[in-house]
Write a protein that holds these residues in place. Structure first.
Motif, PDB file in Angstrom:
ATOM      1  N   GLY A   1      91.297  39.288  56.410  1.00  0.00           N
ATOM      2  CA  GLY A   1      92.835  39.400  57.083  1.00  0.00           C
ATOM      3  C   GLY A   1      92.886  39.579  58.599  1.00  0.00           C
ATOM      4  N   ASN A   2      91.872  40.316  58.893  1.00  0.00           N
ATOM      5  CA  ASN A   2      91.659  40.925  60.497  1.00  0.00           C
ATOM      6  C   ASN A   2      90.915  39.822  61.204  1.00  0.00           C
ATOM      7  N   LEU A   3      90.364  38.645  60.190  1.00  0.00           N
ATOM      8  CA  LEU A   3      89.702  37.415  60.866  1.00  0.00           C
ATOM      9  C   LEU A   3      87.712  38.364  61.402  1.00  0.00           C
ATOM     10  N   LEU A   4      88.231  39.028  60.676  1.00  0.00           N
ATOM     11  CA  LEU A   4      86.436  39.170  61.074  1.00  0.00           C
ATOM     12  C   LEU A   4      85.356  38.765  59.933  1.00  0.00           C
TER      13      LEU A   4
END
Length: 77
Positions: free
Chosen positions: A42-45
């Protein structure tokens, strides 16, 4: 129940009779992960691929589209 490892049963009852490649025994870890699309949280990691042996029987088998077509044809027969 069969007294054999899951990968041998898949090969004997699904892959070999249908002329499919190996969806299980192509290696684990980085050798296969480089062929996967990158997944993100969800944090684009970027997240690691789920490619451990314990996950393969729960949807981790990987086949080509040609092999999947062979499987579908076998199911329709």
């Amino acid at each position: 129940v069969y007294g054999e490892p899951f990968d041998r049963l898949v090969a004997r009852y699904i892959e070999q009779p249908n002329g499919m490649g190996r969806g299980w025994g192509q290696g684990t870890g980085n050798s296969r992960a480089r062929n996967f699309a990158a997944g993100y949280n969800g944090n684009l990691l970027a997240m690691p691929a789920l490619d451990n042996r314990y996950i393969l029987s729960a949807g981790g088998l990987r086949y080509s589209s040609a092999d999947m077509a062979r499987f579908v044809q076998a199911q329709l027969r």
